[in-house]
Design a protein around this motif. Structure first.
Motif, PDB file in Angstrom:
ATOM      1  N   VAL A 260      16.620 -52.398 -59.115  1.00 30.45           N
ATOM      2  CA  VAL A 260      17.202 -52.584 -60.373  1.00 30.45           C
ATOM      3  C   VAL A 260      16.910 -51.393 -61.222  1.00 30.45           C
ATOM      4  O   VAL A 260      15.725 -51.004 -61.011  1.00 30.45           O
ATOM      5  N   GLU A 261      17.807 -51.038 -62.044  1.00 28.58           N
ATOM      6  CA  GLU A 261      17.494 -49.956 -62.735  1.00 28.58           C
ATOM      7  C   GLU A 261      17.750 -50.284 -64.372  1.00 28.58           C
ATOM      8  O   GLU A 261      18.803 -50.884 -64.673  1.00 28.58           O
ATOM      9  N   ILE A 262      16.698 -49.968 -64.990  1.00 28.41           N
ATOM     10  CA  ILE A 262      16.852 -50.401 -66.594  1.00 28.41           C
ATOM     11  C   ILE A 262      16.687 -49.266 -67.328  1.00 28.41           C
ATOM     12  O   ILE A 262      15.676 -48.410 -67.286  1.00 28.41           O
ATOM     13  N   GLY A 263      17.760 -48.995 -68.000  1.00 28.09           N
ATOM     14  CA  GLY A 263      17.607 -47.909 -69.029  1.00 28.09           C
ATOM     15  C   GLY A 263      16.332 -48.051 -70.058  1.00 28.09           C
ATOM     16  O   GLY A 263      16.127 -49.065 -70.702  1.00 28.09           O
ATOM     17  N   ALA A 264      15.979 -46.736 -70.295  1.00 30.47           N
ATOM     18  CA  ALA A 264      14.622 -46.678 -70.926  1.00 30.47           C
ATOM     19  C   ALA A 264      14.929 -47.149 -72.481  1.00 30.47           C
ATOM     20  O   ALA A 264      13.922 -47.570 -73.216  1.00 30.47           O
ATOM     21  N   ALA A 265      16.256 -47.086 -73.184  1.00 26.75           N
ATOM     22  CA  ALA A 265      16.343 -47.468 -74.529  1.00 26.75           C
ATOM     23  C   ALA A 265      16.682 -48.761 -74.592  1.00 26.75           C
ATOM     24  O   ALA A 265      16.938 -49.252 -75.690  1.00 26.75           O
ATOM     25  N   THR A 299      10.981 -50.582 -76.784  1.00 24.70           N
ATOM     26  CA  THR A 299      11.873 -50.139 -75.458  1.00 24.70           C
ATOM     27  C   THR A 299      10.812 -50.216 -74.398  1.00 24.70           C
ATOM     28  O   THR A 299       9.444 -49.842 -74.609  1.00 24.70           O
ATOM     29  N   ILE A 300      11.342 -50.403 -73.327  1.00 24.41           N
ATOM     30  CA  ILE A 300      10.545 -50.217 -71.999  1.00 24.41           C
ATOM     31  C   ILE A 300      10.444 -48.663 -71.873  1.00 24.41           C
ATOM     32  O   ILE A 300       9.069 -48.316 -71.403  1.00 24.41           O
ATOM     33  N   GLY A 301      11.142 -47.815 -72.090  1.00 28.27           N
ATOM     34  CA  GLY A 301      10.744 -46.364 -72.228  1.00 28.27           C
ATOM     35  C   GLY A 301       9.515 -46.072 -73.104  1.00 28.27           C
ATOM     36  O   GLY A 301       8.854 -45.321 -72.886  1.00 28.27           O
ATOM     37  N   GLY A 302       9.702 -46.580 -74.161  1.00 26.42           N
ATOM     38  CA  GLY A 302       8.481 -46.276 -75.490  1.00 26.42           C
ATOM     39  C   GLY A 302       7.228 -46.925 -74.801  1.00 26.42           C
ATOM     40  O   GLY A 302       6.275 -46.189 -74.993  1.00 26.42           O
ATOM     41  N   ASN A 303       7.182 -47.937 -74.119  1.00 26.28           N
ATOM     42  CA  ASN A 303       6.106 -48.627 -73.746  1.00 26.28           C
ATOM     43  C   ASN A 303       5.277 -47.753 -72.867  1.00 26.28           C
ATOM     44  O   ASN A 303       4.050 -47.603 -72.734  1.00 26.28           O
ATOM     45  N   LEU A 320       5.224 -53.729 -59.206  1.00 25.36           N
ATOM     46  CA  LEU A 320       6.481 -53.660 -58.601  1.00 25.36           C
ATOM     47  C   LEU A 320       6.673 -52.430 -57.949  1.00 25.36           C
ATOM     48  O   LEU A 320       7.957 -52.298 -57.568  1.00 25.36           O
ATOM     49  N   ASP A 321       6.006 -51.544 -57.869  1.00 28.32           N
ATOM     50  CA  ASP A 321       6.376 -50.137 -57.375  1.00 28.32           C
ATOM     51  C   ASP A 321       7.424 -49.358 -58.122  1.00 28.32           C
ATOM     52  O   ASP A 321       8.319 -48.706 -57.398  1.00 28.32           O
ATOM     53  N   ALA A 322       7.464 -49.275 -59.317  1.00 30.51           N
ATOM     54  CA  ALA A 322       8.438 -49.017 -60.155  1.00 30.51           C
ATOM     55  C   ALA A 322       8.506 -47.317 -60.104  1.00 30.51           C
ATOM     56  O   ALA A 322       7.241 -46.975 -59.897  1.00 30.51           O
ATOM     57  N   VAL A 323       9.449 -46.558 -60.322  1.00 35.96           N
ATOM     58  CA  VAL A 323       9.767 -45.300 -60.295  1.00 35.96           C
ATOM     59  C   VAL A 323      10.327 -44.914 -61.777  1.00 35.96           C
ATOM     60  O   VAL A 323      11.159 -45.441 -62.168  1.00 35.96           O
ATOM     61  N   VAL A 324       9.674 -43.997 -62.290  1.00 37.30           N
ATOM     62  CA  VAL A 324      10.226 -43.590 -63.592  1.00 37.30           C
ATOM     63  C   VAL A 324      11.119 -42.445 -63.379  1.00 37.30           C
ATOM     64  O   VAL A 324      10.563 -41.434 -62.531  1.00 37.30           O
ATOM     65  N   LEU A 325      12.474 -42.389 -63.916  1.00 36.16           N
ATOM     66  CA  LEU A 325      13.352 -41.170 -63.642  1.00 36.16           C
ATOM     67  C   LEU A 325      13.207 -40.419 -65.200  1.00 36.16           C
ATOM     68  O   LEU A 325      13.529 -40.987 -66.131  1.00 36.16           O
ATOM     69  N   LEU A 326      12.902 -39.251 -65.057  1.00 40.98           N
ATOM     70  CA  LEU A 326      12.450 -38.343 -66.052  1.00 40.98           C
ATOM     71  C   LEU A 326      13.838 -37.286 -66.117  1.00 40.98           C
ATOM     72  O   LEU A 326      14.049 -36.745 -65.015  1.00 40.98           O
ATOM     73  N   ILE A 355      12.165 -40.362 -70.722  1.00 41.90           N
ATOM     74  CA  ILE A 355      12.327 -41.000 -69.672  1.00 41.90           C
ATOM     75  C   ILE A 355      13.851 -41.806 -69.590  1.00 41.90           C
ATOM     76  O   ILE A 355      14.225 -42.134 -70.761  1.00 41.90           O
ATOM     77  N   ARG A 356      14.469 -41.445 -68.606  1.00 44.12           N
ATOM     78  CA  ARG A 356      15.842 -41.953 -68.861  1.00 44.12           C
ATOM     79  C   ARG A 356      15.954 -43.426 -68.350  1.00 44.12           C
ATOM     80  O   ARG A 356      17.009 -44.384 -68.757  1.00 44.12           O
TER      81      ARG A 356
END
Length: 474
Positions: A260-265, A299-303, A320-326, A355-356
């Motif tokens: 699942v990919e969630i936009g930072a904004a 926003t999730i990116g702001g947090n 959840l082993d999340a990855v941040v896309l920069l 963070i995208r």
């Protein structure tokens, strides 16, 4: 570029010579709309709430309640808002105002306009009438969590709740309901200058990254739920504020078989509604994250971008082993969230990077839980937050991920506890041993929210609670 302005209660008002740090609350009061009040200046009391027209999840436009005390006025350029004055007047009360009046929901009246705006947002929420009556949804489907960010200092909440539960369906011909069937105001590039400060809203991610490459000292603004507090309570000022909350490249959400990919904004409310429970751990976390008013802007990116050790998203995403896309002007890179934080409010994100998105592997773990320990059940800062994601197969823990917040200078993975669980039977004996390990994870401090000893005890008990509630997981 057109002159900056905001449509307020059906009228187009110019922003004029507005300092970058001027909040929407201050600007509205300067326009004579004094129903909007400041009670706390940090998004905790809701006296400042107003309605903003945003692109909806279920309808083209939805009326969303936000804290006007946190958002810079320039951030609403080209947008459309409604204040309590725009809902009705003494000769023609809005249904929400009428019910608040006749059921004794207002005494001193200071908090009433904010309650009315938050209640109106829920009044117009698509699907409200289909809500299930229960302890939190009245017979009319009204979700009381819509008012979780509004505080009353004198009336008491029973008559306010009674007013909410007395609301009927939206009447035919209601202009604000009709407005939801048309498109929301589009985002537009913004440039507001005042003295030595400037507020800008780039049109694209490429433009934003180029701007940040040339001005790495710029303040990046999305929901402003963190920066707004710094402005109000600590006098923070920005020479250049760059708004990224409406960049289309940061507002996608995709669900695939692998991730699942969630936009930072995306705001937390938007994520919660669009995921609709497909990531169970996040579904447990969202209702415990601040208030609905804050989640409507945060926003999730702001947090993650603030790097705060007490942000609630990080413990869940670590589990959840999340990855941040920069994203930067020279390209994009992925960083495991467990490697992202480097110190107190510091990270591997370089000047000029944004963070995208956040990427979460799928399928989710079979056993997940989010435990938040705070002084209040809702709308509070965590003393300790724990995200659990375990896979238990045939009675054995084959995989464990545990994210912690509030127990160190950064959010951390409880790796020693994960090692103590993996490969062991999911049993009371295993949990007892692992709970002792979890107690020692992190470097808890004594502060005004909790003592180090209390935090350690809560870590230990959190794992015991997980087993008590899920001892039969397999």
């Amino acid at each position: 570029m057109v002159d900056a302005g905001i449509r307020v209660n059906g009228r187009d008002l110019p922003l004029g010579d507005t300092p970058v740090h001027t909040t929407a609350l201050q600007w509205l009061r300067g326009q004579g709309l004094t129903g909007c009040k400041e009670g706390c200046g940090e998004g905790e009391c809701g006296a400042c709430s107003v309605l903003v027209a945003r692109a909806g999840v279920d309808t083209p436009t939805e009326w969303v309640a936000i804290n006007a005390c946190l958002l810079p006025a320039a951030g609403l350029d080209g947008q459309e808002i409604v204040t309590a004055e725009g809902l009705g007047d003494p000769g023609r009360l809005h249904p929400v105002q009428h019910e608040m009046a006749v059921r004794g929901g207002s005494q001193c009246g200071y908090c009433t306009p904010g309650f009315v705006c938050s209640m109106a947002a829920e009044f117009y929420r698509p699907g409200r009438a289909a809500g299930t009556p229960d302890a939190e949804h009245g017979p009319n489907g009204f979700d009381l969590h819509a008012l979780s960010g509004n505080l009353c200092r004198c009336t008491g909440y029973r008559p306010i709740r009674d007013a909410a539960y007395a609301l009927g369906p939206v009447p035919d011909g209601d202009p604000l309901a009709a407005r939801q069937e048309a498109s929301a105001p589009p985002s537009r590039p913004t440039r507001v200058r005042h003295g030595d400060g400037a507020f800008t809203r780039p049109a694209t991610l490429t433009d934003a990254l180029a701007l940040l490459r040339d001005h790495p000292e710029a303040t990046v603004v999305a929901g402003a739920t963190d920066w707004g507090v710094e402005v109000n309570l600590r006098g923070a000022r920005a020479a250049l504020a760059v708004a990224i909350d409406r960049l289309p490249e940061l507002r996608g959400l995709t669900v695939g078989p692998g991730h699942v990919e969630i936009g930072a904004a995306l705001t937390l409310t938007e994520i919660e509604r669009r995921l609709a429970g497909r990531v169970p751990l996040l579904a447990q976390m969202f209702p415990q994250f601040a208030s609905r008013l804050i989640r409507n802007s945060a926003t999730i990116g702001g947090n993650l971008g603030t790097g705060s050790p007490i942000g609630d998203c990080a413990p869940a995403l670590l589990a959840l082993d999340a990855v941040v896309l920069l994203a930067g002007a020279d390209g994009e890179r992925g960083v495991a969230l467990s490697d992202y934080f480097t110190g107190y409010r510091r990270s591997v994100r370089q000047p000029g990077e944004l963070i995208r998105a956040v990427r979460i592997p799928q399928p989710p773990a079979g056993l997940t839980a989010f435990h938040k320990i705070a002084k209040r059940r809702f709308d509070d800062i965590s003393s300790v937050a724990v995200g659990f994601a375990l896979d238990v197969v045939d009675g054995t823990v084959v995989r464990a991920r545990i994210g912690l917040g509030g127990v160190a200078a950064t959010p951390v993975r409880a790796r020693a506890t994960e090692d103590a669980l993996e490969g062991e039977p999911w049993s009371a004996a295993t949990v007892d041993a692992a709970a002792q390990v979890l107690r020692g994870e992190g470097t808890p401090l004594d502060d005004h929210r909790a003592s180090a000893a209390y935090r350690a005890a809560m870590l230990e008990q959190s794992l015991r609670k997980l087993y008590a509630e899920n001892g039969d997981a397999s």
